[in-house]
Design an enzyme around this catalytic site. Structure first.
Site, PDB file in Angstrom:
ATOM      1  CE  LYS A 167      -3.616   2.356   2.572  1.00  0.00           C
ATOM      2  NZ  LYS A 167      -4.623   2.250   3.619  1.00  0.00           N
ATOM      3  CE  LYS A 223      -6.138   1.923  -0.540  1.00  0.00           C
ATOM      4  NZ  LYS A 223      -6.448   2.099   0.833  1.00  0.00           N
TER       5      LYS A 223
HETATM    6  C1  PBG Z   1      -7.337   3.584   5.494  1.00  0.00           C
HETATM    7  C2  PBG Z   1      -7.722   3.326   4.080  1.00  0.00           C
HETATM    8  C3  PBG Z   1      -7.565   4.225   3.022  1.00  0.00           C
HETATM    9  C4  PBG Z   1      -8.155   3.632   1.920  1.00  0.00           C
HETATM   10  C5  PBG Z   1      -8.641   2.378   2.305  1.00  0.00           C
HETATM   11  N1  PBG Z   1      -8.356   2.201   3.660  1.00  0.00           N
HETATM   12  C6  PBG Z   1      -7.005   5.599   2.983  1.00  0.00           C
HETATM   13  C7  PBG Z   1      -5.709   5.882   3.564  1.00  0.00           C
HETATM   14  O1  PBG Z   1      -4.874   4.995   3.769  1.00  0.00           O
HETATM   15  O2  PBG Z   1      -5.507   7.055   3.859  1.00  0.00           O
HETATM   16  C8  PBG Z   1      -8.247   4.269   0.569  1.00  0.00           C
HETATM   17  C9  PBG Z   1      -9.330   3.803  -0.305  1.00  0.00           C
HETATM   18  C10 PBG Z   1      -9.603   4.659  -1.480  1.00  0.00           C
HETATM   19  O3  PBG Z   1      -8.958   5.695  -1.726  1.00  0.00           O
HETATM   20  O4  PBG Z   1     -10.526   4.307  -2.222  1.00  0.00           O
HETATM   21  N2  PBG Z   1      -6.502   2.706   6.115  1.00  0.00           N
END
Ligand code: PBG
Length: 328
Positions: free
Chosen positions: A197, A251
């Site tokens: 991520k 992601k």
């Molecule tokens: C939080 C989380 C995020 C997303 C999913 N879980 C945002 C972040 O890490 O700030 C993003 C999902 C999206 O942008 O569609 N842990």
């Protein structure tokens, strides 16, 4: 053999022939629909930066869950938009079995038992500072956060979540969560690790959806990955697999197809992609501006995920895509 004996255009002449030689397809079985949940009844709220997505109260979310199941979508990812008064420095609300997420899970499980339910393990919906972990003197502390995440995962399992999805990027959390789940008798709860991520700008609209954008102090670069890195993603994935992840995620999605491809090729494990909020918003806003058509652009994007090696894609367009696939 070469031209003119070989003519690659021959196979492309008709639609039936193109279908026959297509190397990849997107099916409804490859889709996961994220849903943003709010408290109350019969409530829906639009999200200015995510046209076509609404925050939904549990009853309305359950209707969408039923629709998704009817269309053949295997699973939902549920995200609670927590009221400001329930947020705190340590995100303690995350540990309650009957918090907003827990209640949504219980209700949807009862009404739509055939659909799989995924929930994030991370504190950001619950913290007053918008970070995924615990802050001590302005710094995210890894090991103390992991302990809290284990308790959050247990609460989610108790509420009936099928797949817990650590999205926090702390070191060692997958192994710790696996141990905690097993010890409590939740051997069958699956772990989908947000393993690679990245600290991405493409999460902006999601943070609007959860109202965390304004709260977030600083950024998430001390725990989420540097966009510049690719080898490091493989190390993250490898460690999470060793620690017991059943599935891994990359992601964001489209700008990271190279990572998806490397992960799938290297490890051959269930590899999911998150077509994140900013990517979805780009399609919607470009479509509103007349630059492209939303649905064909969505379908092309999803097919590209499959070509890169993704087994499933989390996308806010899952219902739109499933309807289109069903229509043939
Ligand atoms: C939080 C989380 C995020 C997303 C999913 N879980 C945002 C972040 O890490 O700030 C993003 C999902 C999206 O942008 O569609 N842990």
């Amino acid at each position: 053999m070469s031209f003119p004996t070989v003519r690659l255009r021959r196979n492309r002449q008709t639609q039936w022939s193109r279908r026959l030689v297509a190397e990849n397809r997107i099916a409804t079985a490859d889709l996961i629909l994220p849903i943003i949940i709010i408290d109350g009844e019969n409530r829906r709220e639009t999200i200015a930066t995510m046209p076509g997505v609404e925050r939904l109260s549990i009853d309305l979310a359950t209707e969408i869950a039923a629709q998704a199941a009817d269309l053949g979508i295997p699973a939902l990812a549920l995200f609670p938009a927590i009221a400001p008064e329930l947020k705190s420095e340590d995100g303690a609300e995350a540990l309650k079995v009957d918090n907003l997420l827990g209640r949504a899970v219980t209700h949807i499980k009862r009404q739509v038992p055939q659909i799989g339910l995924i929930a994030d393990v991370a504190l950001d919906p619950y913290t007053s500072h918008g970070h995924d972990g615990l802050l001590v003197e302005g710094k995210i502390v890894n090991d103390a956060t992991v302990e809290v995440l284990c308790r959050q995962a247990l609460a989610e399992a108790e509420a009936g979540v099928d797949i817990v999805a650590p999205s926090d990027m702390m070191d060692g959390r997958v192994g710790a969560i696996r141990q905690a789940l097993d010890k409590a008798g939740y051997q069958n709860v699956q772990i989908l690790s947000y393993a690679a991520k990245y600290a991405s700008i493409f999460y902006g609209p999601f943070r609007d959806a959860l109202s965390t954008r304004g709260l977030l102090k600083g950024d998430k670069r001390t725990y989420q990955m540097d966009v510049a890195n690719s080898d490091e993603a493989l190390r993250e994935i490898e460690l999470d697999l060793i620690e017991g992840a059943d599935m891994v995620m990359v992601k964001p999605g489209m700008p990271y197809l190279d990572i998806i491809h490397r992960v799938k090729t290297e490890f051959g494990v269930p590899t999911f992609a998150y077509h994140v909020s900013g990517e979805y918003a780009m399609l919607r806003f470009a479509s509103q501006a007349g630059a492209l058509e939303y649905e064909p652009a969505l379908m092309e994007s999803l097919l590209c995920f499959k070509r890169a090696g993704a087994d499933a894609v989390l996308t806010y367009g899952a219902l739109d895509a499933a309807k289109r696939i069903k229509a043939g």
